[in-house]
Design an enzyme around this catalytic site. Structure first.
Site, PDB file in Angstrom:
ATOM      1  N   GLY A  69      18.180  18.918  17.771  1.00 10.95           N
ATOM      2  CA  GLY A  69      17.269  19.967  18.235  1.00 10.95           C
ATOM      3  C   GLY A  69      15.820  19.517  18.129  1.00 10.95           C
ATOM      4  O   GLY A  69      15.016  19.717  19.046  1.00 10.95           O
ATOM      5  N   GLY A 115      22.267  15.145  15.767  1.00  5.99           N
ATOM      6  CA  GLY A 115      23.369  15.379  14.857  1.00  5.99           C
ATOM      7  C   GLY A 115      24.731  15.072  15.461  1.00  5.99           C
ATOM      8  O   GLY A 115      25.459  14.215  14.959  1.00  5.99           O
ATOM      9  N   ARG A 124      23.434  11.792   7.426  1.00  9.60           N
ATOM     10  CA  ARG A 124      22.147  12.399   7.069  1.00  9.60           C
ATOM     11  C   ARG A 124      21.806  12.201   5.592  1.00  9.60           C
ATOM     12  O   ARG A 124      20.630  12.108   5.236  1.00  9.60           O
ATOM     13  CB  ARG A 124      22.163  13.895   7.386  1.00  9.60           C
ATOM     14  CG  ARG A 124      21.853  14.160   8.850  1.00  9.60           C
ATOM     15  CD  ARG A 124      21.847  15.643   9.103  1.00  9.60           C
ATOM     16  NE  ARG A 124      21.245  15.949  10.377  1.00  9.60           N
ATOM     17  CZ  ARG A 124      21.514  17.048  11.073  1.00  9.60           C
ATOM     18  NH1 ARG A 124      22.394  17.922  10.608  1.00  9.60           N
ATOM     19  NH2 ARG A 124      20.911  17.276  12.214  1.00  9.60           N
ATOM     20  N   LYS A 167      26.096  23.278  26.633  1.00  8.93           N
ATOM     21  CA  LYS A 167      25.311  24.290  27.346  1.00  8.93           C
ATOM     22  C   LYS A 167      24.106  23.746  28.099  1.00  8.93           C
ATOM     23  O   LYS A 167      23.275  23.049  27.531  1.00  8.93           O
ATOM     24  CB  LYS A 167      24.793  25.314  26.342  1.00  8.93           C
ATOM     25  CG  LYS A 167      25.845  26.260  25.835  1.00  8.93           C
ATOM     26  CD  LYS A 167      25.162  27.269  24.979  1.00  8.93           C
ATOM     27  CE  LYS A 167      26.082  28.376  24.529  1.00  8.93           C
ATOM     28  NZ  LYS A 167      25.394  29.187  23.519  1.00  8.93           N
TER      29      LYS A 167
HETATM   30  C1  3PG Z   1      20.863  20.680  12.451  1.00  6.33           C
HETATM   31  O1  3PG Z   1      21.977  20.451  12.004  1.00  6.33           O
HETATM   32  O2  3PG Z   1      20.642  20.817  13.668  1.00  6.33           O
HETATM   33  C2  3PG Z   1      19.700  20.753  11.514  1.00  6.33           C
HETATM   34  O3  3PG Z   1      20.103  20.521  10.199  1.00  6.33           O
HETATM   35  C3  3PG Z   1      19.038  22.093  11.656  1.00  6.33           C
HETATM   36  O4  3PG Z   1      19.943  23.109  11.385  1.00  6.33           O
HETATM   37  P1  3PG Z   1      19.791  24.503  12.140  1.00  6.33           P
HETATM   38  O5  3PG Z   1      20.016  24.217  13.607  1.00  6.33           O
HETATM   39  O6  3PG Z   1      20.819  25.408  11.543  1.00  6.33           O
HETATM   40  O7  3PG Z   1      18.377  24.993  11.895  1.00  6.33           O
END
Ligand code: 3PG
Ligand code: MG
Length: 399
Positions: free
Chosen positions: A380, A356, A35, A200
């Site tokens: 996400g 990620g 990242r 999940k």
């Molecule tokens: C992640 O690692 O999914 C992003 O950096 C967002 O982080 P978060 O899910 O803690 O908001």
């Protein structure tokens, strides 16, 4: 000047850049800097154009107050190495250190502010509280560039509210990520295969729901698969199980049949009697997916399933993959995830590693990043886009 041309000439301007520098750490050692590397081009481009670049980012989920375990200091140091520039570090986000650091920047210099989540205003659900914090952030800059793709699904001060307060534009990373997602959702070349894993089912409901009308095949592995197997009437031993999702899984299986979408579940599973194995070495055993022993838990898809999944992936024209097939961090349970990654590298078309964890898996397993069509920096965020949800960090830029 790339996608943020609408900001005009940035020479001498203070530009606040929201990046996603949320990398996995072992103590203060960065275990995957993907990242940070993905964030470099936008920062470099702005610095080269003479901006005074102020980077804001989060690390982990601290509780709205300073916590040394989540300092961005090692991340700022790594960013400096990658940029080949000296990077200043402010020990707070909007306090005296931040003001001094920003005031001391010369044209083309870069500063990183301490973890934005050390401030409770960042993630507050109260618009006024978030707004108050965004006001403070906005005072540090003349313009805002949103480049943290991994957080665009979060309505947080440094992602959303600050864009209401400064001339704002999308950074190159966010623009590139959105372009790939658009290709996945607007007439993808077929066959379109989606591989979902991770622990999940409940995290993936929206995306499964949406993809049942769009993908040709849905391959399911990882911890979430046991809820599907149980929904089909099989015993799953001590495997991960979300009892409250059984009906939903049954409904998805039925809907898939009606809509002609093929859901592929594994036919064999790698199990052990405990995870972690404790004092002993892992003892992986392959069993049929409908014969998981009561004393065991599933930790990877089996070799037969890995081959079948890999064939389905390799034959596709468009592939999106999110979530590991097993506990790939342990070698004994990495083969399924490795097989999927390998198959993605052979796709003659668009192959996307979404997120990620899957992105880190690909690099940890030693794959060449260039072999994939696109490796997304946001799990996400990608999933929410594919669910058809509005991403606050994007829509705020489109106003
Ligand atoms: C992640 O690692 O999914 C992003 O950096 C967002 O982080 P978060 O899910 O803690 O908001
Ligand atoms: Mg996340």
């Amino acid at each position: 000047m790339g996608e943020y041309g609408d900001l005009g000439d940035v020479q001498g301007k203070r530009v606040l850049v929201r990046s996603d520098l949320n990398v996995p750490l072992d103590g203060s050692t960065i275990t995957d800097d993907g990242r940070i590397r993905a964030s470099v081009p936008t920062i470099r481009e702005l610095a080269d154009a003479g901006a005074r670049v102020v980077v804001t980012a989060h690390l982990g989920r601290p509780k709205g107050e300073p916590d040394p375990a989540y300092t961005l200091e090692p991340v700022a140091a790594r960013l400096g190495e990658l940029l080949g520039h000296d990077v200043r570090f402010a020990t707070d986000t909007v306090g005296a250190s931040a003001s001094e650091t920003v005031a001391g920047l010369e044209d083309g210099q870069v500063a990183v502010l301490e973890n934005v989540r050390f401030n409770d205003g960042e993630t507050s659900k109260d618009d006024d509280v978030r707004g108050g914090f965004a006001d403070q952030l906005a005072q540090l800059a003349d313009a805002f560039v949103s480049d943290g793709f991994g957080v665009v699904h979060r309505k947080q001060a440094s992602v959303y509210d600050v864009a209401l307060r400064l001339p704002s534009a999308m950074g190159g990373l966010v623009a590139a990520e959105i372009e790939v997602l658009r290709r996945l959702t607007h007439e993808p070349e077929r066959p379109y295969v989606v591989v979902l894993g991770g622990s999940k089912v409940s995290d993936k409901l929206g995306v499964i729901d949406n993809l049942l009308g769009k993908a040709d095949r849905l391959l399911i592995g990882g911890g979430m698969v046991f809820t599907f197997l149980k929904a089909q009437g099989h015993e799953v031993g001590k495997s991960l199980l979300e009892d409250d999702q059984l009906d939903t899984c049954r409904e998805y299986l039925a809907r898939a049949e009606e809509s002609g979408v093929e859901i592929l579940l594994p036919t064999d599973i790698v199990v052990d009697t405990a995870f972690p194995a404790g004092d002993r070495d892992p003892e992986p055993r392959v069993v049929a997916a409908d014969a998981i022993p009561a004393d065991s838990l599933g930790l990877d898809i089996g070799p037969e399933s890995a081959t079948r999944f890999a064939e389905a992936v390799a034959g596709a024209k468009t592939v999106f993959w999110n979530g590991p097939m097993g506990v790939f961090e342990t070698d004994a349970f990495a083969a399924g995830t490795r097989a999927i990654a390998e198959a993605l590298t052979k796709v003659d078309g668009l192959s996307v590693v979404g997120g990620g964890d899957s992105a880190a898996a690909v690099r940890t397993l030693g794959f060449d990043e260039g072999a994939f069509g696109h490796i997304s920096t946001g799990g996400g965020a990608s999933l929410e886009y594919l669910e058809g949800k509005e991403l606050p960090g994007i829509s705020v830029l489109e106003r």
